[in-house]
Each structure stands twice: as structure tokens, then as C-alpha cells.
Design an enzyme around this catalytic site. Structure first.
Site, PDB file in Angstrom:
ATOM      1  N   HIS A  95       0.821  -1.226   0.000  1.00  0.00           N
ATOM      2  CA  HIS A  95       0.000   0.000   0.000  1.00  0.00           C
ATOM      3  C   HIS A  95       0.851   1.272   0.000  1.00  0.00           C
ATOM      4  O   HIS A  95       0.468   2.296   0.563  1.00  0.00           O
ATOM      5  CB  HIS A  95      -0.962   0.016   1.195  1.00  0.00           C
ATOM      6  CG  HIS A  95      -1.933  -1.117   1.215  1.00  0.00           C
ATOM      7  ND1 HIS A  95      -3.086  -1.116   0.448  1.00  0.00           N
ATOM      8  CD2 HIS A  95      -1.913  -2.297   1.887  1.00  0.00           C
ATOM      9  CE1 HIS A  95      -3.741  -2.262   0.665  1.00  0.00           C
ATOM     10  NE2 HIS A  95      -3.052  -2.983   1.516  1.00  0.00           N
ATOM     11  N   ASN A 147     -10.138  -3.445   1.742  1.00  0.00           N
ATOM     12  CA  ASN A 147      -9.809  -3.387   0.320  1.00  0.00           C
ATOM     13  C   ASN A 147     -11.070  -3.108  -0.490  1.00  0.00           C
ATOM     14  O   ASN A 147     -12.178  -3.100   0.045  1.00  0.00           O
ATOM     15  CB  ASN A 147      -9.189  -4.710  -0.153  1.00  0.00           C
ATOM     16  CG  ASN A 147      -7.816  -4.949   0.436  1.00  0.00           C
ATOM     17  OD1 ASN A 147      -7.076  -4.020   0.712  1.00  0.00           O
ATOM     18  ND2 ASN A 147      -7.484  -6.212   0.639  1.00  0.00           N
ATOM     19  N   TYR A 206       0.013  -4.626  11.746  1.00  0.00           N
ATOM     20  CA  TYR A 206      -0.177  -3.222  11.383  1.00  0.00           C
ATOM     21  C   TYR A 206       0.495  -2.284  12.382  1.00  0.00           C
ATOM     22  O   TYR A 206       1.264  -1.394  12.006  1.00  0.00           O
ATOM     23  CB  TYR A 206      -1.671  -2.897  11.277  1.00  0.00           C
ATOM     24  CG  TYR A 206      -2.261  -3.179   9.918  1.00  0.00           C
ATOM     25  CD1 TYR A 206      -2.579  -2.158   9.056  1.00  0.00           C
ATOM     26  CD2 TYR A 206      -2.481  -4.486   9.498  1.00  0.00           C
ATOM     27  CE1 TYR A 206      -3.117  -2.412   7.800  1.00  0.00           C
ATOM     28  CE2 TYR A 206      -3.011  -4.750   8.247  1.00  0.00           C
ATOM     29  CZ  TYR A 206      -3.333  -3.712   7.411  1.00  0.00           C
ATOM     30  OH  TYR A 206      -3.852  -3.974   6.171  1.00  0.00           O
TER      31      TYR A 206
END
Length: 519
Positions: A55, A133, A344
Site C-alpha cells: 500500500h 480493500n 499493522y
């Protein structure tokens, strides 16, 4: 160790299972002692500096979320006590980052790739990040496979060139990816822009009400006034030849001109149990929930009405995490979700810094008071107004911070299973891929087959055979058409040794398009 090809971790320990994390039962929660997974994902999180590992290419904007105060026709409090949803018309500030996945920070936005759709809600109870997404499913169901998946999609580590054979080699050993491959190589492979694409949380979450009762939840963003649009192959080629920033430009200019994009947030709900009546496990992120059985229920809408003031400070440094949930929202035992939740936040501390949450774009807009101190780039102390500055621990009788009162009964799921490494019992890897293939129109099926043939034509025969086997199990016509396409490509000289075919397949791997709104 006699066999030098045996897979090991970085300590030299042989890896006996590189496919499954350790869980309580085949569908239970993961455990913190998953050493091999934690080491693998921690290293993966740090492989690229300073770009995001995935990303890296993105665009973003500010806006607000407006709650409807109900889910479908029922009061939303029946299912969740999350405050941002309770009152009709209540607005919560948001920041959204759209992105491609595999390409670098300046890669063309016409490449065939899933698109990221991440939303940060600045709620009165702190931040909530809904990280998803554009497509509603994913390639894998177990986080142990995530680094390998991304490695196979990225350029060759020796020559740094894209190589579809590496991707197909991985996918040929990953049957659960067949459904996602069907979407990716179809006309849904490239949204026309960020404004005209759907979004999805992909993973299964939970809502928790005041009594501690939980429901399984899937989140979906559906474009409102702007509709859904994807690009045909020739359209993507034409756009890329003159502008590889087209999606970023489209979003920025639309907002600057007052044409604010809007999405409706819908949820699918399911009772929190195993659902043996289904032919798949509802915690499996490679599966869709049938909207006829589990309808899309609108709970609010989002409007983006302000561009970022500075790209780096906001779009680049914004940091999301699947573990960033507020009261009334909870995790499910979706293995991929639990793996992402560690990854994350670990990545953000590595990429942005220990105190990334002090940056304005990431900082909650409500009261913050914590005993977590110091670290790289610390510039303020998040303390309570009456906190003793000498006390940075809890519990304390000397004027320290105190625990908050519980706002409702805590959700307490019960588990009674062995700690194991194994995949879900109900995988059913091909049925939904076949259903999706049959739901496509003739143009979509033709584009899907043509793009798969172009990508597979440079692959070794055993990889071709395995992928054709998967497509055939999904739908006999699907496999037959791909097989015939490969045979025809071989007859016409487009064999895997052809450099020209390899170049064309790489282009086809990166492009796609069509317009539709059925999924």
C-alpha cells in the site's frame, strides 16, 4: 540437518508447518506464543524503509461519517453499543486513504492490483480504524502465508523485475486463492478511480451490545451518487500512456471542485456460532456471505469534502491498524484478522516511529492520558490534568491515572478445544469462484480467460496444469476455456520461452477493466 533445502526460521529451527498459525481448535483464537509467526511477520514488517511494505502508493482526504441510528429497520443499540452509531444524524470526522497494494510509491495507478480502502474514524471514544480493500475477499485465510504471498507478487529479488510465474507458482499451491484470482483477473481487476470503487473490511468482526452479546459482522462501503466503474484493458493502457497518477488526480480535483464523493456503510450480520448449515466457515476471509441470506443493512454514510493540506504529513504518515477498535466493536477469531492486528501496529512503529500516534493525523481528538512515555521523537506527555508528574504507572495512591468504568457487560466468548496448527475444517475453495464466474457476463468471462491465459502462458507446464485444475473444479467451462487458450497460445508461438509473450503477460497481469456493480 541433512537436507539443506529444509525450511527453517532465522534461528535455524526447522519449520514443520508454514501454512497455519497455532489456534485454540481449528477456528479458535490465535495465541501470543506463536513464535515462528511473530518472528516471520515482524521481519516482514521491516523489510522496506521508509515506504509501506504494501500500500505504498496512495491518496487520501478528510470528511465525515453520518450515522443513521439504526441497522436496517431496527435500533442499532440492539446489536452494538458503539457510540458513533447510536444517534441519527450524528457526524464523526474521518480521514480516508485509498491505495494500490504491490506497486511502489510512484507506480502507475492503472496496474492490476487490489485497492486499499482504509478509514480512520475520530470518535468520542478514541480512534476506530476500518482497514480494508475494494474487493470483498482475500487470497489467503491464514496470516502465516502473508509474507510469502506478498513476496511472490513483488518483483524478483535477483533482477527486480515483475515475474507473473512467481505469482502463479505461489497461487498454484494456494487453492483458497481461486476465488480472489477470479475477481482479480476479471474486469474487476482495476477500478476506474478511487471514487467509483467499493470498499470492504474483508475480515469478520464482531458487534457487542450493552449486555455483552455479540454478532459477527462484515463491513461494506457502497458508492452512492458516483456509482461503480472499472476499466477495460484498452482504457487502462490508454490512461497509463499519458497519466499514471489518474486516480489521485481524479479524487483531488473532484473534492476541490465541490463534487464530494459519498459511500454508504452497510453491514452483514450473522449470529456468533459455527453455522454448520453453511458449506464454508464464516470466519474465512476468502469467502463471501450470500447477501440473499445475510442482506446488506445500511448504518450510515461517509462524505469526503476536504483534501489534505500536505500530502506527506497526512496521506503518507497516516497510520492504520485493524486492532484499533472502540467500545462496542470487537475482534472475531478470524485468523487473518488476528495476524493483521499485530502486524499493522508493529509496522507503524517501525515505519513512522514509536510516537506515531502523537502526529496530528493519527492523534485521537478526544481526551488522551497514558503512562506510556518516551521513545523516539517524544515531544509531549499524554497525562491527565491532575496527574502527579512523578507517577507513570498504575495502580497508584499518589495521584496517578485510574482505570475507566466498564460501559457495558464485557463480551466473554467460551472456548473448549485443543491448541493446534491446522486449517479450517470447511474450506470449500472452489464453489464460490465458480459461482462468481457464472455470474459474470460474457465480456467479463472473456476478459478473465484472456488475462489468465496471457499471465499463465509464460509459466512452466506444471503450474499451468495446477491452475487449470483449480479453475475446472470451480466450473468446468472456466477450466476448459483457460486450457484451450493456453493450447492455442502454444500453437501460435506464445510459449513460456518467448520474451515477447513474457512482456505482454506482465502487462496483462498489471492491467484490467470493465464497468459493473453486481458484487
Amino acid at each position: 540437518m541433512d537436507n539443506q533445502n529444509t525450511l527453517t526460521n532465522r534461528q535455524g529451527h526447522p519449520i514443520t508447518d508454514n501454512q497455519n498459525v497455532r489456534t485454540v481448535g481449528d477456528r479458535g483464537p490465535t495465541t501470543l506464543e506463536n513464535y515462528d509467526f511473530l518472528e516471520k511477520i515482524s521481519h516482514f514488517d521491516r523489510e522496506r524503509v521508509p515506504d509501506r511494505v504494501v500500500h505504498a502508493r496512495g491518496a487520501g482526504a478528510h470528511g465525515y461519517f453520518e450515522a443513521y441510528g439504526k441497522v436496517g429497520e431496527e435500533p442499532i443499540a440492539k446489536y452494538t453499543r458503539a457510540k458513533l452509531f447510536q444517534e441519527a444524524g450524528k457526524q464523526t470526522p474521518v480521514f480516508v486513504r485509498f491505495s494500490t497494494v504491490v506497486g511502489g510509491g510512484h507506480s502507475p495507478e492503472t496496474l492490476r492490483d487490489p485497492r486499499g480502502f482504509a478509514v480512520k474514524f475520530y470518535t468520542e471514544d478514541g480512534n476506530w480504524d476500518l482497514v480494508g480493500n475494494n474487493l470483498k475477499i482475500f487470497f489467503i485465510r491464514d496470516p502465516m502465508k502473508f509474507p510469502d504471498m506478498v513476496h511472490s507478487f513483488k518483483p524478483d529479488p535477483v533482477n527486480n523485475l515483475p515475474d507473473p510465474e512467481r505469482m502463479m507458482d505461489f497461487l498454484s499451491g494456494t487453492p483458497e486463492a481461486t476465488h480472489m484470482v477470479t475477481f482479480l483477473f476479471s474486469p474487476w481487476g482495476i477500478p476506474a478511480n478511487y471514487r467509483q470503487m467499493q470498499g470492504s473490511g474483508v475480515n469478520t468482526y464482531k458487534w457487542v451490545n450493552q449486555d455483552g452479546q455479540a454478532m459477527l459482522i462484515k463491513y461494506h462501503w457502497e458508492p452512492l451518487k458516483q456509482g461503480i466503474k472499472n476499466l477495460l484493458q484498452r482504457e487502462a493502457n490508454q490512461i497509463q500512456s499519458g497519466n499514471y497518477n489518474h486516480a489521485t488526480q481524479d479524487l483531488y480535483e473532484a473534492i476541490a471542485q465541490g463534487d464530494y464523493p459519498e459511500w454508504e456503510l452497510c453491514v452483514q450480520m450473522m449470529t456468533d456460532d459455527e453455522h454448520p448449515e453453511l458449506d464454508f466457515d464464516p470466519l474465512d476471509p476468502t469467502k463471501l456471505w450470500d447477501p440473499k441470506q445475510f442482506p446488506f443493512l445500511p448504518v450510515g454514510k461517509m462524505v469526503l469534502n476536504k483534501n489534505a493540506d500536505n500530502y506527506f504529513a497526512e496521506v503518507e504518515q497516516v497510520a492504520f491498524g485493524t486492532g484499533v477498535l472502540v467500545d462496542g466493536l470487537d475482534f472475531s477469531d478470524d485468523k487473518l484478522l488476528q495476524g493483521r492486528t499485530f502486524s499493522y501496529s508493529d509496522t507503524q512503529r517501525h515505519r513512522v516511529g514509536t510516537n506515531y500516534l502523537q502526529l496530528p493525523i493519527n492523534a485521537p481528538k478526544n481526551h488522551v492520558a497514558t503512562n506510556q512515555r518516551d521513545g523516539q521523537m517524544e515531544y509531549k506527555v499524554d497525562a491527565g490534568p491532575n496527574q502527579n508528574p512523578h507517577v507513570n504507572y498504575e495502580p497508584s495512591t499518589l495521584g496517578g491515572l485510574q482505570e475507566a468504568a466498564q460501559s457495558g457487560k464485557e463480551h466473554a466468548p467460551h472456548y473448549d478445544a485443543s491448541l493446534v496448527r491446522q486449517k479450517l475444517a470447511r474450506t470449500n475453495d472452489f464453489a464460490q469462484a465458480g459461482a462468481t464466474y457464472r455470474a459474470f457476463d460474457d465480456v467479463e468471462r472473456g476478459e478473465l480467460v484472456a488475462n489468465l491465459v496471457d499471465a499463465l502462458s509464460i509459466c512452466k507446464p506444471h503450474i499451468q496444469s495446477k491452475m487449470v485444475e483449480y479453475f475446472t473444479q470451480a466450473d468446468p467451462d472456466y477450466g476448459k476455456r483457460v486450457k484451450e487458450g493456453l493450447e492455442n497460445a502454444k500453437r501460435t508461438g506464445q510459449e513460456h520461452t518467448s520474451t515477447a509473450a513474457a512482456d505482454q503477460a506482465k502487462k496483462q497481469l498489471e492491467h484490467m477493466g470493465h464497468t459493473s456493480d453486481r458484487y
